[in-house]
Motif scaffolding. Sequence first.
Motif: not given
Length: 137
Positions: A131, A127, A82, A135
């Motif tokens: 994220s 978010n 992030i 990942e």
Amino acid sequence: MEKYSRAYERFKKAYRKFKEVIDNPLFSELFKEEFIIEITSKRFEYTYESMWKTIREFLRLRGIERNSPKSCFRELIKEGVISIEYERILSDIILLRNTLVHVYDEKQAKEIYQKIRAKEILKTFENILNSLEKEKP
């Protein structure tokens, strides 16, 4: 990896439940304000707890040991998962959660409730969730 997957699923579920209480305009029509404040606060707290513990497991899979929310958030930024723009709001979220745990006053509970309803908090949870989804640990 299994421990991380379970933690991630808990975080995703907690986020959905928190989002539901934030976004649903019917809650204010169906329930008393006191109940809405209580359920929103609990869902915020659970989302926060499941988020940082998911991040801790994510980092462990990368060989990084961190055992506090703040250190986990910093490491997530350092790892580039992030952006740094979330550092301030994550600090605010930590403060809100730590304050919320010790609130016994109705006025203070209402003040915290107004803060945890802020769209940037929900957006930050979302978010981080997205994220982590993108990942690979």
